[in-house]
Design an enzyme around this catalytic site. Structure first.
Site, PDB file in Angstrom:
ATOM      1  N   HIS A 138      18.521 -16.897  42.958  1.00 31.92           N
ATOM      2  CA  HIS A 138      18.488 -15.721  42.086  1.00 31.92           C
ATOM      3  C   HIS A 138      19.128 -14.511  42.767  1.00 31.92           C
ATOM      4  CE1 HIS A 138      15.380 -13.530  44.322  1.00 31.92           C
ATOM      5  NE2 HIS A 138      14.739 -14.679  44.455  1.00 31.92           N
TER       6      HIS A 138
ATOM      7  N   GLU B  18       8.310 -21.156  43.155  1.00 26.52           N
ATOM      8  CA  GLU B  18       8.175 -20.965  44.590  1.00 26.52           C
ATOM      9  C   GLU B  18       6.727 -21.244  45.006  1.00 26.52           C
ATOM     10  OE1 GLU B  18       8.982 -21.240  47.513  1.00 26.52           O
ATOM     11  OE2 GLU B  18      10.562 -19.740  47.619  1.00 26.52           O
TER      12      GLU B  18
END
Length: 235
Positions: free
Chosen positions: A87, A161
């Site tokens: 990202h 995550e």
């Protein structure tokens, strides 16, 4: 912080092609692992010899060969190409905070521009499907990368995550000061980072395997997968 992407081409299916790396890579030149960043950096190819000799990763938490065990003994009917995208710059990146699985860290304007730059870098590459982490910073990156496509985005919880408990949201400097043992373990020996009997990074490796299984089993040949972070992918 750059919006980077990693391209993995594998004609071998779900079975790991790295366990027998020297032999397979010599006889199957179509196998490639390529790392590319935004256009301000040159392309970098990962030499298999270096990976083989320099196998220690993240302070010896795990070695490269040990991390690339086979997922299954089944082979796919056709080659698959997976492009992993980190990202863009997030608000907590900017503030140097521990992010983990928190959804409070969002893509910044700079991060959005990085994602757009990555989209343009990949615009001549054909993708059949986009799998994304549902975490905000990855989701926003995926939406920029995938805009204009007819196929819907697919969000996988297995691309999230690790949950880092009390470290999440803390500035790195404070986490290092207030929880020196835990912070050091997370950064230098993540396999043994433990909170109340839970090993977040080991759990993450398990979900990474689930993500690979789901992505590689999809009935298409080329995928893009924006996610919250890249370094934890051990497979």
């Amino acid at each position: 912080m750059r919006c980077a992407y990693l391209v993995v081409n594998s004609p071998f299916g779900l079975k790991s092609f790295i366990d027998e790396r020297p032999r397979i890579l010599q006889h199957r030149p179509s196998t490639s692992v390529t790392i590319r960043c935004s256009s301000s950096y040159p392309d970098v190819s990962v030499p298999t010899e270096k990976l083989d000799k320099d196998s220690s990763v993240t302070g010896g938490a795990y070695d490269f060969k040990g991390a690339t065990t086979a997922l299954t003994h089944e082979l796919l009917s056709s080659p698959k190409k997976v492009t992993l995208v980190r990202h863009g710059l997030s608000s907590w990146n900017e503030e140097s905070r521990v992010q983990g699985s928190s959804n409070l860290s969002i893509l910044t304007d700079t991060g959005a521009r990085q994602a757009e730059k990555c989209r343009r870098a990949l615009e001549n590459v054909s993708f059949d499907q986009c799998f994304s982490s549902p975490i905000s910073r990855a989701k926003s990156t995926a939406e920029i990368l995938w805009k204009g496509k007819e196929e819907p985005l697919v969000f996988l919880d297995s691309l999230k995550e690790a949950h880092l408990f009390f470290l999440e949201g803390m500035k790195n400097v404070d986490a290092r000061k207030n929880y020196p043992e835990e912070y050091h373990m997370w950064r230098e020996d993540p396999a043994n980072f433990c909170v109340n009997g839970i090993y977040p990074i080991r759990k993450l490796w398990g979900t990474a395997q689930e993500a690979w299984m789901e992505i590689l089993s999809a009935p298409v040949s080329s995928f893009i997968a924006p996610r919250a972070s890249l370094p934890w992918w051990p497979y």
